[in-house]
Design a protein around this motif. Structure first.
Motif, PDB file in Angstrom:
ATOM      1  N   ILE A   1      -1.336  -8.771   6.221  1.00  0.00           N
ATOM      2  CA  ILE A   1      -2.526  -8.676   5.798  1.00  0.00           C
ATOM      3  C   ILE A   1      -3.161  -7.500   6.137  1.00  0.00           C
ATOM      4  O   ILE A   1      -4.063  -6.816   5.891  1.00  0.00           O
ATOM      5  CB  ILE A   1      -3.518 -10.213   5.839  1.00  0.00           C
ATOM      6  CG1 ILE A   1      -2.677 -11.174   5.131  1.00  0.00           C
ATOM      7  CG2 ILE A   1      -4.787 -10.059   5.330  1.00  0.00           C
ATOM      8  CD1 ILE A   1      -3.373 -12.429   5.148  1.00  0.00           C
ATOM      9  N   TYR A   2      -2.897  -7.177   7.505  1.00  0.00           N
ATOM     10  CA  TYR A   2      -3.571  -6.191   8.208  1.00  0.00           C
ATOM     11  C   TYR A   2      -3.246  -4.759   7.294  1.00  0.00           C
ATOM     12  O   TYR A   2      -3.987  -3.897   7.314  1.00  0.00           O
ATOM     13  CB  TYR A   2      -2.676  -5.966   9.396  1.00  0.00           C
ATOM     14  CG  TYR A   2      -3.414  -6.410  10.860  1.00  0.00           C
ATOM     15  CD1 TYR A   2      -4.490  -7.325  10.781  1.00  0.00           C
ATOM     16  CD2 TYR A   2      -2.786  -6.226  11.956  1.00  0.00           C
ATOM     17  CE1 TYR A   2      -4.883  -7.987  11.948  1.00  0.00           C
ATOM     18  CE2 TYR A   2      -3.241  -7.040  13.235  1.00  0.00           C
ATOM     19  CZ  TYR A   2      -4.375  -7.820  13.138  1.00  0.00           C
ATOM     20  OH  TYR A   2      -4.962  -8.206  14.198  1.00  0.00           O
ATOM     21  N   ARG A   3      -1.847  -4.709   6.596  1.00  0.00           N
ATOM     22  CA  ARG A   3      -1.748  -3.756   5.903  1.00  0.00           C
ATOM     23  C   ARG A   3      -2.667  -3.303   4.767  1.00  0.00           C
ATOM     24  O   ARG A   3      -2.419  -2.306   3.939  1.00  0.00           O
ATOM     25  CB  ARG A   3      -0.199  -3.798   5.499  1.00  0.00           C
ATOM     26  CG  ARG A   3       0.716  -3.619   6.450  1.00  0.00           C
ATOM     27  CD  ARG A   3       2.164  -3.485   5.823  1.00  0.00           C
ATOM     28  NE  ARG A   3       3.079  -3.600   7.136  1.00  0.00           N
ATOM     29  CZ  ARG A   3       3.745  -4.551   7.637  1.00  0.00           C
ATOM     30  NH1 ARG A   3       3.496  -5.666   6.691  1.00  0.00           N
ATOM     31  NH2 ARG A   3       4.423  -4.317   8.745  1.00  0.00           N
ATOM     32  N   ILE A   4      -3.461  -4.361   4.375  1.00  0.00           N
ATOM     33  CA  ILE A   4      -4.580  -4.100   3.283  1.00  0.00           C
ATOM     34  C   ILE A   4      -5.241  -2.831   3.733  1.00  0.00           C
ATOM     35  O   ILE A   4      -5.405  -1.863   2.910  1.00  0.00           O
ATOM     36  CB  ILE A   4      -5.429  -5.258   3.032  1.00  0.00           C
ATOM     37  CG1 ILE A   4      -4.631  -6.375   2.444  1.00  0.00           C
ATOM     38  CG2 ILE A   4      -6.641  -4.889   2.018  1.00  0.00           C
ATOM     39  CD1 ILE A   4      -5.682  -7.674   2.212  1.00  0.00           C
TER      40      ILE A   4
ATOM     41  N   LYS B   1       0.898  -1.224  -0.010  1.00  0.00           N
ATOM     42  CA  LYS B   1      -0.074   0.028   0.213  1.00  0.00           C
ATOM     43  C   LYS B   1       0.900   1.349   0.126  1.00  0.00           C
ATOM     44  O   LYS B   1       1.860   1.321   0.836  1.00  0.00           O
ATOM     45  CB  LYS B   1      -0.925   0.146   1.209  1.00  0.00           C
ATOM     46  CG  LYS B   1      -1.900   0.879   1.454  1.00  0.00           C
ATOM     47  CD  LYS B   1      -2.885   0.344   2.524  1.00  0.00           C
ATOM     48  CE  LYS B   1      -2.736   1.002   3.878  1.00  0.00           C
ATOM     49  NZ  LYS B   1      -2.121   0.235   4.710  1.00  0.00           N
TER      50      LYS B   1
ATOM     51  N   ARG C   1      -1.058 -10.569  -4.134  1.00  0.00           N
ATOM     52  CA  ARG C   1      -1.556 -11.548  -3.918  1.00  0.00           C
ATOM     53  C   ARG C   1      -2.546 -12.286  -5.201  1.00  0.00           C
ATOM     54  O   ARG C   1      -2.311 -13.080  -5.376  1.00  0.00           O
ATOM     55  CB  ARG C   1      -2.694 -11.595  -2.859  1.00  0.00           C
ATOM     56  CG  ARG C   1      -2.244 -11.653  -1.593  1.00  0.00           C
ATOM     57  CD  ARG C   1      -3.214 -11.523  -0.395  1.00  0.00           C
ATOM     58  NE  ARG C   1      -2.781 -11.058   0.858  1.00  0.00           N
ATOM     59  CZ  ARG C   1      -2.387  -9.868   1.124  1.00  0.00           C
ATOM     60  NH1 ARG C   1      -3.001  -8.952   0.208  1.00  0.00           N
ATOM     61  NH2 ARG C   1      -1.943  -9.688   2.213  1.00  0.00           N
TER      62      ARG C   1
ATOM     63  N   PHE D   1      -2.596   0.455  -4.152  1.00  0.00           N
ATOM     64  CA  PHE D   1      -2.090  -0.933  -3.879  1.00  0.00           C
ATOM     65  C   PHE D   1      -1.506  -1.641  -4.861  1.00  0.00           C
ATOM     66  O   PHE D   1      -1.749  -1.182  -6.017  1.00  0.00           O
ATOM     67  CB  PHE D   1      -3.318  -1.580  -3.468  1.00  0.00           C
ATOM     68  CG  PHE D   1      -4.243  -1.312  -2.144  1.00  0.00           C
ATOM     69  CD1 PHE D   1      -3.623  -1.844  -0.987  1.00  0.00           C
ATOM     70  CD2 PHE D   1      -5.458  -0.433  -2.343  1.00  0.00           C
ATOM     71  CE1 PHE D   1      -4.325  -1.446   0.075  1.00  0.00           C
ATOM     72  CE2 PHE D   1      -6.035  -0.138  -1.321  1.00  0.00           C
ATOM     73  CZ  PHE D   1      -5.657  -0.839   0.021  1.00  0.00           C
TER      74      PHE D   1
ATOM     75  N   ARG E   1      -4.987  -1.473   7.353  1.00  0.00           N
ATOM     76  CA  ARG E   1      -4.576  -0.739   8.470  1.00  0.00           C
ATOM     77  C   ARG E   1      -3.103  -0.063   8.172  1.00  0.00           C
ATOM     78  O   ARG E   1      -2.409  -0.213   7.236  1.00  0.00           O
ATOM     79  CB  ARG E   1      -4.072  -1.662   9.511  1.00  0.00           C
ATOM     80  CG  ARG E   1      -5.241  -2.632  10.055  1.00  0.00           C
ATOM     81  CD  ARG E   1      -4.845  -3.089  11.651  1.00  0.00           C
ATOM     82  NE  ARG E   1      -5.373  -1.986  12.427  1.00  0.00           N
ATOM     83  CZ  ARG E   1      -6.444  -1.722  12.788  1.00  0.00           C
ATOM     84  NH1 ARG E   1      -7.529  -2.221  12.534  1.00  0.00           N
ATOM     85  NH2 ARG E   1      -6.752  -0.465  13.495  1.00  0.00           N
TER      86      ARG E   1
END
Lengths: 452, 452
Positions: free
Chosen positions: B73-76, A5, A87, A83, B78
């Motif tokens: 995955i939090y960084r998607i 991100k 994935r 982003f 957060r």
């Protein structure tokens, strides 16, 4: 860690919109008065828009300052994230790098507030009491309702009848923000009553809904009309997407080889691509820029480039654009926001100049890509940007074949939380690929005035 | 400009969860084995959870490192933003400063992925093939479906029947992420079949859905169960909300005088408040911390503090908590996520220690506040956090009377894009305040084992 991100701080948010017109090798053809067929002047637009927006529509300035009051509201959700779809790349097993700018973080869940907010601001500044508009899938109507609530304006929305019935929650969302919503065709306007008399079950179209919203605005001194796409000033407001994305691609240390964006009226596409096209015109970037439209409503890839009305009843100025004919009613695909007979005159002109490419994609391929995207990237896309995702996946698969590390940039212009009925149909296997009938285009084109 | 939004960079995102247990003046009472009524050991939880989560459940460490795979995955979504509600303050004409931490930016639209992601991670690491769970409004089920998709786990969800019928789109969302969804009571489990035999139109409850999900998980070696709230490890995973908010309040240069959070099972509330409570216990902060629950399901304000089951069938360990009785079926209010008979044992214990306050608010007041919020702040809140908003508005109006510049902090734990039917009912004037019947509590409490 591998970064997913790229975020700008509020201080890094661009404070100017970009107007591509002065940078083009040829100026776009003027709009024409619907009655005289002479080039339309600012006064011809005055019954519809406040003067600040009309001046932006015909501006020759490369940059326009974003008012502080607008920046203040942009900051509710802007700057938006860029982003890298690591994935999805892994799932596709592609050497391509896929980046997407995500506009679904706005209160309305799409990119539309980027223009609804300044439109509401300039109208409020001009003393307007009420704004009218049309909406298809409901994204634009809810975005304008949100913006009107911010500036204390009334808001009246004509929602395409098919969508009004299929997506009742969009209506609720508009009402939460204080708007009044009618199905279109409606009993509120002469044109709507006429269409309902002919066919009480008329499912409507964007062109019809525009006619109704214009009919309510034009005769009243304190009522104006707002359009969510197509026009120059709308696309200009959206360039904040591309300006941010330019900075974020720099943060990522990458330059795009291919940029793909979904195109209905052109606002999401123009918003993302114009700042990149500027850099390409300056020789700073070597990027292929491509419009992606639904196979069922392919104005660029199958429409004609000629003068046509923006609405069905022929009330708006005539614009030179790629059109399927202003009476064309597209098949009921799920991407309601892309079901418009015409294309932005500016995007059309730039396409004619050979600076853009275009492709069309059928909806089953789009939703297949959307499911791959949701299960990897997590975000459920709105039906409109599934076209952009499908195009990005096509590019990524090409890169897999060639072994090239193609850098792909696209925009996820909205989330699909309010479009889950479309996914329900797709998951149930009941979604069809709706192909365009050539007869339908021919019939619609017969009604377009001959003006070259 | 006046700042609205306080953002952390990805580098500033906390990398540890906070476990409040060792900092409490007294340890919380242990869970008891449902058969022997002896304190439950790690082995008693093993049919339900992988050992890593069981160890977190009983951990005495103050901080637990967040695994890199989870941070990734939090960084998607957060770090999430902290907002100052300046427009709402203006509407209320209050000297109070209202801050809200916004968790609706996650792919599932709520705070729930903060724990579904680590739960899926630890289960995948332990070789589990499938996770089962219950869901009420659907937020937890969709969050777990999202997390399972990230780690290649199967996901099977029992959704409370009333919600399954009322909110079909949540089911679609879970299916988009690859989950299988059953209405509960279902024909899939013995308990479900038994309830349906008694009443084919059974509308279900969270307690029943938990029993069904547990019944599917416990007997199978490669199937485990995941709970979206109530348990210590779940609340610990959510503390990332409060840890971020602490840093963001520092950025804003303010310390909260009052913290209010909506409480169903306690995960959103614990997540926001525990890091602030830590600072209060250390003497660094003087803040009133208050749970806000629906008037129709007031476990803290009207329930009893005693041992009870987490599910309706009595399969789970017994937990000492504020409960309305495990057979209590709350009225069908719109905040489905708050319709649970019990309260987190940890929140209950801390409340008993006198470190927390509690209040209950009826739903019409909540939705009235939500409309004020949406029309000013732009974001449409989920029905659950409308309780937090209504409480914040109560505080702001008190501040207006007293003239004090009270600093209020709350969490907007999810957006309402999937809950628009609730707003539709409210706007149509057909929403009722559902009061709790004392008879209903008495009847449900009669089934609770007498264990003090």
């Amino acid at each position: 860690m591998s970064q997913h991100k790229y975020l700008l701080s509020e201080d890094e948010m661009p404070t100017q919109w970009y107007n591509i017109v002065p940078d083009l090798p040829e100026p776009p053809p003027p709009a024409l008065h619907p009655g005289t067929h002479e080039p339309a002047g600012p006064d011809d637009f005055a019954p519809l828009f406040p003067m600040d927006l009309i001046l932006q529509e015909v501006s020759q300035d490369s940059y326009v300052d974003i008012p502080g009051e607008v920046l203040d509201i942009y900051r509710i959700w802007r700057p938006t994230p860029l982003f890298r779809a690591r994935r999805l790349e892994k799932l596709l097993d592609t050497p391509a790098k896929i980046f997407y700018k995500y506009e679904g973080v706005s209160p309305a869940g799409s990119h539309k507030p980027n223009t609804s907010v300044p439109q509401a601001y300039y109208n409020a500044k001009a003393g307007v009491r009420k704004l009218t508009t049309e909406t298809g899938a409901g994204q634009w109507g809810s975005s304008l309702a949100f913006a009107c609530a911010q500036f204390g304006l009334e808001c009246e929305v004509w929602q395409v009848a098919a969508s009004y019935k299929l997506k009742p929650y969009r209506k609720t969302m508009m009402e939460i923000w204080g708007a009044t919503v009618h199905p279109s065709p409606s009993e509120v306007t002469d044109y709507g009553r006429q269409l309902l008399a002919e066919n009480p079950d008329h499912t409507g179209s964007l062109g019809i809904a525009i006619s109704e919203a214009v009919a309510e605005a034009a005769p009243h001194e304190d009522v104006r009309y707002a359009l969510g796409s197509v026009l120059n000033h709308v696309l200009m407001h959206q360039t904040i997407i591309g300006e941010e994305a330019l900075l974020q691609m720099q943060m990522a240390g990458e330059t795009p080889d291919v940029l793909v964006g979904c195109t209905g009226g052109g606002s999401n596409f123009g918003g993302l691509s114009f700042p990149f096209l500027r850099e390409k015109l300056k020789g700073n970037l070597d990027v292929a820029i491509r419009c992606v439209e639904p196979a069922a409503c392919p104005s660029l890839t199958q429409g004609e480039y000629r003068y046509d009305f923006g609405d069905s009843a022929g009330m708006t100025p005539l614009m030179k654009m790629h059109t399927l004919g202003h009476s064309f009613v597209p098949d009921p695909i799920h991407a309601g926001g892309l079901r418009y007979h015409g294309m932005s005159p500016l995007v059309s002109h730039i396409y004619e100049l050979g600076l853009l490419e275009a492709e069309s994609i059928p909806q089953v391929e789009c939703f297949t890509g959307a499911l791959q995207f949701a299960r990897t990237e997590g975000i459920v896309p709105a039906p409109e940007p599934t076209h952009a995702i499908a195009a990005a996946i096509r590019e990524a698969m090409k890169a897999k074949e060639s072994g090239e590390e193609t850098v792909i940039l696209t925009a996820l212009c909205g989330h699909g939380h309010l479009d889950l009925a479309s996914y329900e149909a797709f998951l149930a296997g009941s979604m069809e690929d709706l192909d365009l009938s050539e007869d339908a285009i021919a019939e619609a084109m017969a009604g377009v005035p001959v003006l070259g």
